[in-house]
Motif scaffolding. Structure first.
Motif, short mmCIF file in Angstrom:
data_model
loop_
_atom_site.label_atom_id
_atom_site.label_comp_id
_atom_site.label_asym_id
_atom_site.label_seq_id
_atom_site.Cartn_x
_atom_site.Cartn_y
_atom_site.Cartn_z
N GLY A 107 -0.74 7.06 -7.09
CA GLY A 107 -1.45 8.32 -7.31
C GLY A 107 -0.67 9.54 -6.85
N ASP A 108 0.39 9.37 -6.07
CA ASP A 108 1.21 10.50 -5.62
C ASP A 108 1.96 11.13 -6.79
OD1 ASP A 108 0.44 10.26 -3.00
OD2 ASP A 108 2.28 9.28 -2.32
N ARG A 109 2.31 12.41 -6.62
CA ARG A 109 3.07 13.14 -7.63
C ARG A 109 4.50 13.31 -7.14
NH1 ARG A 109 0.98 17.92 -7.15
NH2 ARG A 109 2.93 19.03 -7.02
N VAL A 110 5.46 12.90 -7.95
CA VAL A 110 6.88 12.96 -7.58
C VAL A 110 7.61 13.80 -8.62
CG1 VAL A 110 8.97 11.62 -7.17
CG2 VAL A 110 6.77 10.69 -6.49
N SER A 137 0.83 -1.21 0.00
CA SER A 137 0.00 0.00 0.00
C SER A 137 0.86 1.26 0.00
CB SER A 137 -0.93 0.01 1.21
OG SER A 137 -0.17 0.01 2.40
N ALA A 138 2.12 1.12 0.48
CA ALA A 138 3.05 2.25 0.50
C ALA A 138 4.48 1.73 0.56
CB ALA A 138 2.77 3.16 1.70
N GLU A 196 2.33 5.05 -10.39
CA GLU A 196 1.33 4.11 -10.89
C GLU A 196 1.38 2.76 -10.16
OE1 GLU A 196 -0.97 4.91 -13.03
OE2 GLU A 196 -0.15 6.85 -13.61
N GLY A 197 2.57 2.38 -9.70
CA GLY A 197 2.73 1.10 -9.02
C GLY A 197 3.81 1.20 -7.95
#
Length: 130
Positions: A52-55, A7-8, A69-70
């Motif tokens: 879904g996070d933005r890096v 999940s993270a 995405e993964g």
């Protein structure tokens, strides 16, 4: 027994698994140095990323704006690593523009090969007015 779905994942592990850095310690240094941002914020290497996070990653004069995405804690083949993120269109266009400019730029020291010859030294002395 199947592995549980992640999940993270720590951001330094994710950057290493996504093949942005050759070693995890280089990824950690980049995050510590502020060259990596998560959702617009400077973070520590232990910060976890989720799908879904933005890096945003800066390496030299290249910059990537990515969407996670993964997740993976293990480094695999490049084809698998590429599935872990998607790059924004603006980021891709900007990065290609920078690479094209770098390709067209002439290296200043390209004409210099080794030490100056006696003839070169005489020319240098003439330019200096010696």
């Amino acid at each position: 027994m199947p592995m549980p779905e992640l999940s993270a994942v720590r951001i330094d592990k994710w950057l290493w698994a996504a093949r942005f850095f050759k070693t995890r310690s280089l990824a950690t240094e980049a995050v510590d140095g502020g060259r990596v941002q998560l959702n617009g914020l400077r973070v520590k290497p232990s910060k976890e990323v989720k799908a879904g996070d933005r890096v945003e990653v800066s390496i030299g004069d290249l910059r990537w704006e990515l969407r996670v995405e993964g997740l993976s804690e293990k480094r695999g083949p490049a084809t698998e690593a590429r599935k872990l993120y998607s790059e924004t269109e603006a980021s891709l266009a900007q990065r290609q523009k920078v690479q094209e400019e770098r390709h067209l730029r002439v290296e200043p020291a390209q004409e210099i090969h080794g030490r100056p010859t006696k003839r070169d030294r005489r020319q240098i002395d003439r330019w200096r007015g010696d």
